[in-house]
Every structure is written in C-alpha cells, then in structure tokens.
Design a protein around this motif. Structure first.
Motif, mmCIF file in Angstrom:
data_model
loop_
_atom_site.group_PDB
_atom_site.id
_atom_site.type_symbol
_atom_site.label_atom_id
_atom_site.label_comp_id
_atom_site.label_asym_id
_atom_site.label_seq_id
_atom_site.Cartn_x
_atom_site.Cartn_y
_atom_site.Cartn_z
ATOM 1 N N HIS A 42 3.158 12.220 -3.832
ATOM 2 C CA HIS A 42 4.494 12.111 -3.241
ATOM 3 C C HIS A 42 5.542 11.768 -4.293
ATOM 4 O O HIS A 42 6.682 12.222 -4.216
ATOM 5 N N ASP A 43 5.144 10.965 -5.249
ATOM 6 C CA ASP A 43 6.028 10.546 -6.323
ATOM 7 C C ASP A 43 6.657 11.772 -7.012
ATOM 8 O O ASP A 43 7.836 11.786 -7.341
ATOM 9 N N ASP A 44 5.849 12.801 -7.191
ATOM 10 C CA ASP A 44 6.318 13.971 -7.940
ATOM 11 C C ASP A 44 6.768 15.130 -7.055
ATOM 12 O O ASP A 44 7.623 15.913 -7.462
ATOM 13 N N LEU A 96 -6.171 7.485 8.831
ATOM 14 C CA LEU A 96 -5.832 6.322 8.003
ATOM 15 C C LEU A 96 -5.304 5.196 8.872
ATOM 16 O O LEU A 96 -5.527 4.017 8.573
ATOM 17 N N ILE A 98 -6.839 5.156 -1.854
ATOM 18 C CA ILE A 98 -6.305 6.274 -1.060
ATOM 19 C C ILE A 98 -4.783 6.262 -1.093
ATOM 20 O O ILE A 98 -4.143 7.287 -1.316
ATOM 21 N N ALA A 99 -4.218 5.065 -0.915
ATOM 22 C CA ALA A 99 -2.756 4.963 -0.990
ATOM 23 C C ALA A 99 -2.264 5.432 -2.357
ATOM 24 O O ALA A 99 -1.253 6.134 -2.455
ATOM 25 N N PHE A 147 1.297 5.285 9.166
ATOM 26 C CA PHE A 147 0.467 5.795 8.085
ATOM 27 C C PHE A 147 0.939 7.105 7.490
ATOM 28 O O PHE A 147 0.167 7.948 7.075
ATOM 29 N N THR A 164 0.798 -1.235 0.000
ATOM 30 C CA THR A 164 0.000 0.000 0.000
ATOM 31 C C THR A 164 0.828 1.282 0.000
ATOM 32 O O THR A 164 0.311 2.348 -0.326
ATOM 33 N N MET A 204 -8.699 1.106 0.670
ATOM 34 C CA MET A 204 -7.393 1.648 1.083
ATOM 35 C C MET A 204 -6.476 1.840 -0.122
ATOM 36 O O MET A 204 -5.687 2.783 -0.177
ATOM 37 N N ALA A 255 -3.087 11.031 8.352
ATOM 38 C CA ALA A 255 -2.344 9.837 8.778
ATOM 39 C C ALA A 255 -2.987 9.199 10.008
ATOM 40 O O ALA A 255 -3.118 7.975 10.092
ATOM 41 N N PHE A 306 1.950 2.478 2.791
ATOM 42 C CA PHE A 306 1.773 3.093 4.106
ATOM 43 C C PHE A 306 2.777 2.529 5.105
ATOM 44 O O PHE A 306 2.908 1.321 5.270
ATOM 45 N N ARG A 323 7.197 15.219 -3.265
ATOM 46 C CA ARG A 323 7.833 15.139 -1.958
ATOM 47 C C ARG A 323 9.155 14.390 -2.063
ATOM 48 O O ARG A 323 9.214 13.336 -2.674
ATOM 49 N N LYS A 332 -4.426 16.653 -7.723
ATOM 50 C CA LYS A 332 -4.108 15.395 -7.037
ATOM 51 C C LYS A 332 -4.795 15.355 -5.670
ATOM 52 O O LYS A 332 -5.222 14.293 -5.215
ATOM 53 N N CYS A 344 -2.167 9.164 -2.495
ATOM 54 C CA CYS A 344 -1.008 9.695 -1.735
ATOM 55 C C CYS A 344 0.261 9.574 -2.579
ATOM 56 O O CYS A 344 1.037 10.513 -2.718
ATOM 57 N N LYS A 345 0.459 8.352 -3.131
ATOM 58 C CA LYS A 345 1.672 8.075 -3.904
ATOM 59 C C LYS A 345 1.780 8.979 -5.125
ATOM 60 O O LYS A 345 2.855 9.473 -5.430
#
Lengths: 296, 150
Positions: free
Chosen positions: B143-145, B41, B135-136, A259, A253, B132, B38, A255, B147, B106, B139-140
């Motif tokens: 973050h991929d681009d 989640l 949602i993950a 999380f 995932t 889940m 967080a 996470f 963070r 995003k 996030c990715k």
C-alpha cells in the motif's frame, strides 16, 4: 512636493527597517543547552516519533536503508514542489558539521545555520514545542546515522514564494510554539506532545488557508491531500468514531476496525508508531478521542 | 406509487455508474480478493485483540482462507488502463502497473506471512498476535507504494 518627499522617504526607510526587523530569522538562546547531555538511545525514540526518516529517506529506500537520510522525496503543494534535503551525517552534503544549536534553530525555529528561513514544508511549527532534552537526545542519535554524499535538490518553487525573506512574514502570521488544545488534563499531556509536537499530525490532518497556514479553528478536521489527489481524513470524534483501542491498534498494526490496511504516507507513520511503546500509542489515542468536535 | 417507482428507477440509473458491477472484471477480482482477506483478518484480529473469544477451528479456517487467497495468481489482475488515473472506483496507483513484477513479489511476501499464520494459529490467541505484525507489514509494504490515500 519636495516637502512631502522629504517626509515620505524617512517613513519608507523606517517601514522597510521595521519590515526587515520583523521578518529577520530569530535564533534560539544557545545557553538553553548548557549542561544538557544527549543520549542516542533515547534520541532514537524521539527520531522515530518525529518521523524524520519518513520524509528524509531516499525516494525508494526500504527497511534499514530508510535510516540513510539522503533526502530527495518530492512534496508537491500549491506553492511548488519541495524536495526533502539531505540531513545525513555527511559533513558537506548533510548536516554532519552542525552542532546542537544548529539543530535547535532548524527544528524549532525553521532557521538554517546561515540564518535563512526554511520553508514550512518542514514542520518546525510543530517541532517548536520539542523539549530541550529531547532535542539533545535527538542530536546525539542523528550523529550515529550513516553519511550519504547525495547533494540536496533545489526546491521547485516559483515567484514570489522563492523569496525566502517573505517566510519571515509567514512566520509572523502563522508560527507559534503554543499548543492548540490548551487546558488539558495531565494524563493527556503525553498524547498532546506526541500529536501536536513530535508526530506533527496536524500538518496533514488540519486544513490550510490560502497562504498555507494551518486553520487551527478546524483542528484535525481533515484536509485535501496536498498531492492533489484525494483527501486526508478528519480525526475529530464527530467524524472518526473508532474507539481509543481501535486507534491504538491501527497505529500498531495499520489495520482499521474493519481490517482494511493503511496506505499512502500514513503507512510510514504507522511504521513509526509500531516502533514506539504501547503507552505512547495509547496516549495518542486518548488525545485524539479528547479532540473538540468540528461542529463546536 | 407510479412516481415512487419512476423516482426509484431514475435513482437506479443515476447510481449505476458508481456501482462496482461496472468496474472491469480484473478490478472486481482484485478488490474481491482484498475483501476476503479483510474479512478473515478481522476474525483473527478480533481474537488477537481479545474482542472475540479464541476458537481454534474458526482461527484455522480463517488462516487457511488467507493462504488460499494469496495463492491466486496476480498476473491477470493488473492490466494496463485499470489504475486510478484511468478509471474511477480504484485507488491503485499507476506505479503498480509500471512495476507488476514488484506487486507480484509483494503478494508472495504476503503469502509467506499467511503460511506462517496458518502454521501458528492452533497454538492459541498469543500466536495469532505474534503473526499479525508480519501480515500487516506485508499489506503496508504494498500500500505504501501502490495504493493512494482516500
């Protein structure tokens, strides 16, 4: 003096000859692949686990476009900036005119069809351990991916690293197709194959010496980020205290146990692991938990 | 006692630059919203993994909180000069500030995934797990681009 020269010249010639012989690109024995038939559907899993697309997709590709292996992403390092080449099925711009032997030489020896050394930004040190059947399956799958005509960008690497022959010396020092963690119980072998060979985790998670060789004495001990910003965390159990279930869940995932969500290049790695089986994620987690601590 | 106090005071002064209260308000605000995400989640993820027993009320409250946070408008939180090259204490890459519209898009995708979770959590543990992933993924994607790794 003259006598000394007549003695030195043949010595020098022999030394150069030995040097050229030692640094010459070595090729695989093509007979290895006789009788092997690749299956594209199995090859897809090999391709995903090996993370080929993560480095070879175009810099801003998203979703399905990541399977267009046009190359172009920059990989900064202490030795210059490497640009992932086009490895799409295009016959001129990519590798569409290769055969399985060419792929095996590239992936497991770091040698091009023209018998030139590739730079080790391409993780052939890890891929050297890929099984012949997996290579055959991988090649069957890669041929089904789209062609793209974008030409490969030349690496931006200065003297003396731009002398490709010198990579023969690098390989003498640092290239090995042996596993780092030897003597491992049978149930950890799949995890070791995934971590040490296909997913090439050590390329980022293990520190390097001044010449860019992996410091295997500090295996998975964490390292500075080659981009020059931040660090890549250690995976050894003295440092990474997550449970095996936590690690497998993270690979599925993205996470962490508290999380936070994965970022950076690791986001691409998680994307790949999410597409593999639960058994494979559990295998990776089991291997990681079995790593020797750094302090040993 | 006096020395202890002096030492503590010195520590407090020295430590201050690293503390979050010195970050610009927009940075504190965006980090705060990520922390609320967080936290909630974590509640849902624990139930999905089976490490925490499924509780329909708690799951619904957590999912509602996710949706509420994702409704916070992002445009005030990404002013120029608050990327990791400009200040310490953030991992926001400069690229985020060159593409604020994409950051907002995003964030909206995360909102859609949160709404799907909100609608599904009442159906039980399995439904949480099934949502889940989306949602993950949201996030990715960001973050991929935008963070940096730690």
């Amino acid at each position: 003096m003259r006598r000394l020269l007549t003695l030195l010249i043949p010595v020098a010639i022999v030394a150069i000859g030995i040097g050229l012989w030692l640094t010459a690109p070595s090729r695989v024995d093509a007979a290895r692949f006789d009788g092997l038939t690749g299956a594209a559907d199995r090859g897809e899993a090999v391709f995903t686990a090996a993370g080929c697309a993560s480095c070879h997709h175009a810099p801003d590709a998203e979703g399905e476009a990541k399977l267009v292996l046009a190359g172009g992403q920059p990989f900064p390092s202490d030795f210059g900036t490497f640009y992932a080449p086009n490895i799409s099925s295009h016959p001129e711009a990519g590798i569409g005119d290769w055969d399985l032997e060419d792929l095996a030489n590239a992936v497991t020896r770091g040698v091009s069809p023209e018998s030139q050394h590739y730079y080790p930004a391409f993780p052939y040190g890890a891929y050297a351990k890929i099984t012949d059947q997996d290579l055959a399956d991988l090649w069957a799958y890669m041929q089904t991916l789209p062609a793209d005509a974008t030409p490969s960008r030349a690496h931006d690497v200065g003297f003396p690293f731009n002398i490709r022959r010198s990579l023969g010396g690098w390989k003498l020092l640092f290239f090995s197709d042996d596993y780092v963690i030897e003597d491992i119980p049978a149930e950890l072998e799949r995890g070791r194959y995934l971590v040490e060979a296909l997913a090439h985790c050590a390329e980022c998670h293990t520190p390097r010496n001044a010449l860019g060789g992996l410091d295997t004495a500090r295996w998975m001990g964490g390292a500075p980020n080659p981009s020059g910003r931040g660090t890549i965390p250690p995976l050894t159990p003295d440092e990474l205290t997550w449970s095996a279930a936590d690690i497998a869940y993270y690979l599925e995932t993205g996470f962490t146990p508290d999380f936070d969500a994965v970022g950076g290049h690791m986001a691409e790695v998680v994307e790949n692991f999410a597409a593999l089986t639960k058994e494979d994620r559990d295998a990776v987690a089991a291997y990681v938990k079995a790593l020797p601590p750094l302090s040993e | 006692m006096k020395y202890t106090f002096a030492a503590l005071a010195a520590c407090a002064v020295l430590a201050t630059p690293a503390l979050a209260q010195d970050l610009p308000q927009p940075v504190k605000a965006r980090q705060g919203q990520f922390n609320i995400l967080a936290l909630n989640l974590g509640i849902l993820g624990g139930m999905a993994r089976g490490t925490v027993e499924y509780d329909a009320d708690a799951a619904q409250a957590a999912a509602d909180s996710l949706v509420a946070v994702t409704m916070v408008d992002q445009r005030a939180m990404w002013p120029e000069g608050t990327d990791m090259e400009s200040i310490d204490g953030t991992r926001a890459l400069p690229a985020a500030f060159e593409n604020v519209e994409d950051v907002v898009a995003k964030w909206e995708a995360l909102g859609e995934a949160a709404v799907a979770m909100q609608a599904a959590v009442g159906d039980g543990q399995q439904a949480i797990g099934q949502n889940m992933g989306a949602i993950a993924g949201a996030c990715k994607d960001c973050h991929d681009d935008y963070r940096a790794s730690e």
